[in-house]
Design a protein around this motif. Structure first.
Motif: not given
Length: 130
Positions: A85-104
């Motif tokens: 979950r932390d790694a998904l948030s970091i990867e999303a921040s690298k592309i300028g995302a506001d949030a990550v939805i539908l995590p698997e």
């Protein structure tokens, strides 16, 4: 003078390889999950379930993370989910995302020779709110 058989050097080599492999496995089993550097210093996008989304959004990409761990699966499973979950948030921040939805987050258990192995695969949709 004792005579050695032609297989004696091979037996010594096999013993050394076994001992080196055992030592490496023990060290790997004692290792901790890789830490996410500076996660407290960043303002990371949250991970949201479908029912937590109340604003319109635009999908900007899919983020994926992978991790391979050796060691006792029971001890590493909770750490692995948090890491994903932390790694998904970091990867999303690298592309300028506001949030990550539908995590698997998927954890697969296996063995390598006699050592337990865990594969952690995380995937989510990076979104930008409108």
């Amino acid at each position: 003078m004792p005579t050695s058989t032609p297989l004696a050097p091979l037996a010594r080599l096999a013993r050394r390889v076994f001992l080196a492999g055992t030592a490496a496995a023990l060290l790997a089993a004692c290792a901790t999950t890789p830490q996410i550097a500076d996660e407290a210093d960043r303002d990371l996008p949250p991970i949201l379930a479908q029912d937590e989304i109340f604003r319109p959004y635009v999908k900007i990409g899919t983020v994926e993370v992978n991790l391979k761990r050796y060691g006792r699966i029971e001890e590493l499973q909770q750490e692995a989910e948090e890491w994903a979950r932390d790694a998904l948030s970091i990867e999303a921040s690298k592309i300028g995302a506001d949030a990550v939805i539908l995590p698997e987050v998927r954890i697969e258990k296996d063995t390598y020779i006699i050592f337990p192995v865990m594969y952690v695969k995380g995937k989510g949709t990076a979104v930008k709110f409108q």
